[in-house]
Scaffold this active site. Structure first.
Site, short mmCIF file in Angstrom:
data_model
loop_
_atom_site.label_atom_id
_atom_site.label_comp_id
_atom_site.label_asym_id
_atom_site.label_seq_id
_atom_site.Cartn_x
_atom_site.Cartn_y
_atom_site.Cartn_z
CG MET A 282 -1.88 -1.20 1.14
SD MET A 282 -3.19 -1.11 2.31
CE MET A 282 -2.62 -2.25 3.54
CG ASP B 290 10.52 -0.19 2.78
OD1 ASP B 290 11.09 -1.10 3.42
OD2 ASP B 290 9.30 -0.24 2.50
CG ASP C 157 14.71 0.39 11.34
OD1 ASP C 157 13.56 0.54 11.81
OD2 ASP C 157 15.45 -0.55 11.70
CB VAL C 158 9.62 3.51 11.08
CG1 VAL C 158 9.34 3.92 9.65
CG2 VAL C 158 9.17 2.08 11.36
CG ASN D 94 2.25 2.06 4.39
OD1 ASN D 94 1.14 1.55 4.33
ND2 ASN D 94 3.33 1.47 3.85
CE1 TYR E 251 -0.34 -5.60 12.02
CE2 TYR E 251 -2.70 -5.96 12.23
CZ TYR E 251 -1.62 -5.45 11.53
OH TYR E 251 -1.83 -4.78 10.33
CE LYS F 250 -0.82 -1.88 11.91
NZ LYS F 250 -0.14 -0.84 11.10
CB THR G 211 5.56 -9.75 7.98
OG1 THR G 211 4.73 -8.59 7.85
CG2 THR G 211 7.02 -9.35 7.87
#
Ligand SMILES: NC(=O)c1ccc[n+]([C@@H]2O[C@H](COP(=O)([O-])OP(=O)(O)OC[C@H]3O[C@@H](n4cnc5c(N)ncnc54)[C@H](O)[C@@H]3O)[C@@H](O)[C@H]2O)c1
Length: 254
Positions: A19, A39, A65-66, A92, A159, A163, A197
């Site tokens: 996305m 990314d 790398d976030v 994202n 997860y 989120k 993943t």
């Protein structure tokens, strides 16, 4: 070439595929002044940039790398130095929790929180600081998920937790930066093409089972999420902040 992103400089994390790449391409097609593709997958990210340039858009790649604060600072600095500011940030990048055997695996909990939650926090920290400096209107779009709204039986609890944190960080950002005309919204995709993943969410049997509960009766496409992100990035959504835009074919409506 469209004009919905005219004059805007955007940075999209996790944009080497999925996305994020769809969003970067769409922003460029809609006339963005520049799109920074960020990314950890450098070759794939560079390929997205090359594709955008070939189609007549303006784009650049930055390794980010976030989870790394210094890399955020450098990526935002590079964007501002090259293009004169930052108007749109799409947080994202993310990893799935659907491949875990143990839904209470502690190491995976930390990894999910680190990339999916702390990564967004750091993006808001450095991205919004850059937006405030230019004084132009800003838009931050955070990728949550329907897993930030409801639970699933087959996904690591981290997860959902990561989120869910994104959903409320978004509302905090909206409350704190509204006066500066910086808007912060979250997007909540449902059943989409699997992530790199993904485990069980990539399994055809699980997907067929899930689809039975989706009113539109099909999985979404990456461009359908990119279109929702574009709306929030553009001035068309100028009075929308703190909102959660669900793009799930009705999954969570029933
Ligand atoms: N695909 C789905 O079913 C789905 C559903 C709901 C929400 N989402 C969310 O949407 C976002 C995009 O997912 P996608 O489907 O395009 O997945 P994807 O796996 O195709 O893309 C995720 C990208 O993030 C990058 N990434 C991972 N860790 C990173 C890090 N530490 N720093 C920088 N980049 C990193 C990956 O390299 C990859 O390019 C994610 O946040 C995901 O959680 C996905």
């Amino acid at each position: 070439m469209g004009t919905r992103m005219k004059g805007k400089v955007a940075l999209v994390t996790g944009a080497a595929g999925g996305m994020g790449a769809a969003t970067a391409r769409l922003f460029a097609r809609e006339g963005a002044k520049a799109v920074m593709v960020a990314d950890v997958l450098d070759a794939e990210g560079e390929a997205v940039v090359a594709e955008i340039k070939k189609a007549g858009g303006t784009a650049g790649y930055v390794h980010l790398d976030v989870t790394k604060e210094a890399e955020w600072q450098a990526a935002v600095d590079k964007t501002v130095a090259a293009h004169g500011g930052l108007d749109v940030l799409v947080n994202n990048a993310g990893i799935s929790g659907s491949a875990a055997e143990d839904l209470y695996d502690t190491a995976l909990w930390h990894k999910l929180m680190d990339i999916n939650s702390t990564g967004v926090f750091l993006g808001m920290k450095y991205g919004i600081a850059a937006m405030r400096k230019t004084g132009r209107p800003g838009s931050v779009i955070n990728l949550s998920s329907i897993s930030g709204l409801v639970g699933q039986a087959y996904i690591h609890v981290g997860y959902n937790a990561s989120k869910g944190a994104v959903r409320l960080m978004t509302k905090a950002g909206a409350a704190q930066h509204g006066k500066e005309n910086i808007r912060v919204n979250s997007v909540h995709p449902g059943l989409m093409p699997p992530m790199r993943t993904s485990g069980r969410t990539a399994d055809p049997v699980q997907r067929a089972k899930t689809l039975k509960g989706v009113p539109l009766g099909r999985a979404g496409e990456v461009d359908e999420v990119a279109n929702a992100i574009l709306f929030l990035a553009s001035d068309e959504s100028s009075y929308v902040t703190g909102a959660e835009l669900v793009v799930d074919g009705g999954w969570t409506a029933v």
